[in-house]
Motif scaffolding. Structure first.
Motif, short mmCIF file in Angstrom:
data_model
loop_
_atom_site.label_atom_id
_atom_site.label_comp_id
_atom_site.label_asym_id
_atom_site.label_seq_id
_atom_site.Cartn_x
_atom_site.Cartn_y
_atom_site.Cartn_z
N GLU A 59 0.84 -1.25 -0.04
CA GLU A 59 -0.10 0.08 0.17
C GLU A 59 0.99 1.44 -0.24
O GLU A 59 1.89 1.29 0.68
CB GLU A 59 -0.95 0.18 1.31
N GLU A 111 -0.40 10.98 4.08
CA GLU A 111 -1.38 9.88 4.04
C GLU A 111 -1.06 8.53 4.71
O GLU A 111 -2.00 8.11 5.67
CB GLU A 111 -1.74 9.44 2.46
N CYS A 112 0.15 8.27 4.61
CA CYS A 112 0.82 7.10 5.26
C CYS A 112 0.71 7.34 6.67
O CYS A 112 0.59 6.26 7.47
CB CYS A 112 2.11 6.70 4.67
N ARG A 147 -2.64 7.10 8.17
CA ARG A 147 -3.10 5.55 8.13
C ARG A 147 -2.37 4.85 9.36
O ARG A 147 -2.77 3.78 9.95
CB ARG A 147 -2.74 4.87 6.83
N SER A 198 -4.13 2.86 12.59
CA SER A 198 -4.20 1.47 12.13
C SER A 198 -4.59 0.82 13.30
O SER A 198 -4.15 0.72 14.53
CB SER A 198 -2.81 0.99 11.73
N LEU A 208 3.22 -0.02 4.75
CA LEU A 208 3.03 1.19 4.00
C LEU A 208 4.02 1.65 3.53
O LEU A 208 5.29 1.74 4.21
CB LEU A 208 2.17 2.38 5.04
#
Ligand code: ZN
Length: 480
Positions: free
Chosen positions: A268, A274-275, A278, A282, A434
Motif C-alpha cells: 500500500e 497519508e501514510c 493511516r 491502524s 505502508l
C-alpha cells in the motif's frame, strides 16, 4: 589456472548531492580479500585466486573523482604484477556514477581489459540494478547478475560467474556474450521479484539456462536514479550457441517489454501525510512505514526529517523510528549522556538544501557503546516516539539493528524505516506495510525527477512508442 579477483561495488543516485569519499568504502586488499566472508566461496573452486582490491560502499551519491581514480590506480597497480593471467573475476554492482564521468564501470572494466590483454578471460557479476553499455559488454567474456530483489542470491550469482570462468578455462571454450537493451527503467520497488510480473519474468531464467548452448541468462532491471544514457533494463546472455542466445535474449526482452505496464508497488502506498495518518489510525500493529524517497540503500541521503515532523504533529505513540543520519546531533547526545534532556536540531545535516530539520526537545535514552566514532548511534525520545540518530548513513533492515540499540520492533505500534521494499526480516512482521512515496533523491515518482541524460524514448517517462528487441554482440565475441 591463475585468476585475479577485484572490483568496485556501489550504486549512486545522480540526484544525491552528497559525494562518496574513500572513508565511505569498505576496502578489501590483498590476502584480506580472500579471507573475507564475502569471497570465502572462492575456495570451493579449483583455481589459484589472486587478490587485488575490492571497494564497496552502501548506495549513495556520486563517487568523488579523486576517490575513484585512487581506487582504480591501486586496482591496476595490484593487477599488473600478476600478469600474465588466465582469468579475471570482477565483483561489481553496476550503478556507479563518478563525478563528471558517465559509464564508470565501462571505464573500470575497460581499463582492466586493456591491462590483462585479449587472451585473458574476464567474468563479471552484477546487481540487477546495475546499468550496462556496449563498452562494458565489449570487454567481457562472461556475465551474470542477481535474480532476486530483495537480493538473497548474492553469493549464488558470484558463484555462477566464477563457475563459468573456471569451466571456460578448464575446457578451453570461450563463450559468447550478447545483450538486448530494453527501453524501460523502473524503480526497484516496482520490480521486486517477490511480486508479479517480475516474479514470473525471473522464473523464466533457469529454463533458459537449461537450453543447450546457454550458460547464463541475465535480466537487468537497471538503475532509474542514474540520469545517464545507459539507464535501461536489458537481457544479457552468456553461452556458446550464438543463434540460441540471440533468440532467447529477444524473447526475454520482449517479455519484459510486454509486462511494462504491470509493474506496480507490492504494498500500500500514499503520500507521506497519508501514510502517517493511516499508520496512526491502524487497528493492527506493527505498521512498518517505509520512507522511500530517502532510502539510503537505494541511493538516498538518509538525513530527512519530514516523517518525524509529521509523526510529532499527529502525536503518534508507540513509534520506533530507525533512523535519521545526523552526526552532530548524535555527538551532542554522547556528550550529554543518557537521561539528558536536550534541544536538538535533527535532520538536513548532509543535504542541507534538500529538506528542513526538526528542532525540538529530546531525551537521550540509549547510547550504543562503540570504539568507532562513525558507528555511534543514539536513541532519543520525544513524546511517544523513539528515534535513532546515527553518525553515519546506514540502513536498519535487520532485527539485530534494532535489538542492539535496546529497541523491540515487535512491540512497536509503528516502525518507521528509510527503505523501499522491506528487507526479508522486516517484511514478515509488517502488519501492514505502508510505503510513503516521499520526496528525496530516490523519489519513487521517477517521472517527476529531472531527466536530462536518459535516452529517448524510455518507459515510463515516454509511453507512446513501439519496441522491437535488437541484439548486440560483444566485440570479443564478434571476433570468434
Ligand atoms: Zn540492487
Amino acid at each position: 589456472m591463475r585468476i585475479a579477483v577485484g572490483g568496485i561495488h556501489i550504486e549512486c543516485s545522480t540526484y544525491n548531492p552528497v559525494l562518496n569519499e574513500e572513508k565511505d568504502f569498505r576496502v578489501l586488499r590483498g590476502q584480506a580479500l580472500l579471507e573475507a566472508p564475502y569471497f570465502a566461496f572462492l575456495k570451493d573452486y579449483d583455481a589459484e585466486f589472486l587478490p587485488t582490491i575490492h571497494a564497496r560502499a552502501i548506495a549513495g551519491g556520486p563517487v568523488s573523482r579523486a576517490t575513484y581514480e585512487a581506487f582504480k590506480a591501486e586496482f591496476l597497480e595490484r593487477l599488473k604484477p600478476l600478469l600474465p593471467l588466465d582469468g579475471l573475476y570482477l565483483a561489481m554492482h553496476g550503478a556507479m556514477y563518478v563525478e563528471g564521468m558517465e559509464d564508470a564501470e565501462g571505464d573500470w572494466i575497460g581499463a582492466a581489459r586493456a591491462l590483462v590483454g585479449e587472451e585473458c578471460t574476464v567474468s563479471a557479476s552484477y546487481d540487477l540494478h546495475g546499468n550496462v553499455t556496449q563498452r562494458i559488454i565489449d570487454a567481457l567474456d562472461i556475465y551474470s547478475t542477481y535474480r532476486t530483489a530483495p537480493h538473497i542470491d548474492v553469493e549464488e550469482t558470484m558463484r555462477r560467474s566464477v563457475f563459468m570462468l573456471v569451466e571456460s578455462l578448464k575446457t578451453g571454450v570461450r563463450p559468447v556474450v550478447l545483450w538486448a537493451p530494453i527501453p524501460v527503467v523502473l524503480p526497484g520497488e516496482r520490480t521486486s521479484t517477490v511480486d508479479e510480473p517480475a516474479k514470473s519474468l525471473y522464473a523464466m531464467l533457469p529454463g533458459i539456462d537449461a537450453i543447450d548452448g546457454v550458460w547464463d541468462a541475465s535480466l537487468m532491471v537497471g538503475y532509474v536514479w542514474a540520469d545517464e544514457p545507459r539507464a535501461t533494463a536489458a537481457a544479457i546472455m552468456t553461452g556458446t550457441d550464438r543463434a540460441v542466445l540471440e533468440r532467447e535474449a529477444k524473447r526475454l526482452a520482449s517479455a519484459y517489454w510486454d509486462a511494462r505496464e504491470d509493474f506496480v508497488f507490492g504494498c500500500e502506498t500514499g503520500s507521506l501525510e497519508e501514510c502517517v495518518a493511516r499508520a496512526v489510525a491502524s487497528p493492527t500493529a506493527p505498521v512498518v512505514l517505509a520512507e522511500s524517497g530517502d532510502n539510503p540503500t537505494g541511493g538516498g541521503v538518509g538525513d530527512r526529517a519530514e516523517v518525524l515532523a509529521e509523526l510529532i504533529a499527529r502525536d503518534a505513540a508507540g513509534v520506533v523510528f530507525a533512523g535519521i543520519t545526523d552526526k552532530a546531533a548524535t555527538e551532542t547526545c554522547y556528550a550529554a549522556g543518557i537521561g539528558a534532556e536536550l534541544e536538538l536540531s535533527v535532520g538536513a545535516s548532509l543535504d542541507t538544501k534538500g529538506s528542513n530539520p526538526v528542532k525540538a526537545r529530546f531525551i537521550v535514552k540509549f547510547l550504543h557503546e562503540t570504539a568507532d566514532p562513525t558507528d555511534r548511534q543514539a536513541v532519543v525520545s520525544i513524546g511517544g516516539i523513539d528515534l535513532v540518530l546515527s553518525a553515519k548513513r546506514r540502513p536498519y533492515h535487520n532485527i539485530v539493528d534494532f535489538a542492539r540499540l535496546g529497541l523491540n520492533p515487535h512491540g512497536a505500534a509503528i516502525i518507521v524505516v528509510k527503505s523501499g521494499y522491506l528487507s526479508p526480516e522486516l517484511a514478515p512482521i509488517a502488519n501492514p506495510n505502508l510505503m510513503a512515496l516521499s520526496t528525496g533523491v530516490v523519489d519513487q515518482f521517477v517521472e517527476r525527477l529531472p531527466r536530462l541524460r536518459k535516452q529517448y524514448p524510455t518507459y515510463p517517462f515516454d509511453k507512446d512508442f513501439a519496441f522491437e528487441p535488437q541484439v548486440f554482440l560483444s566485440a570479443r565475441s564478434a571476433r570468434v
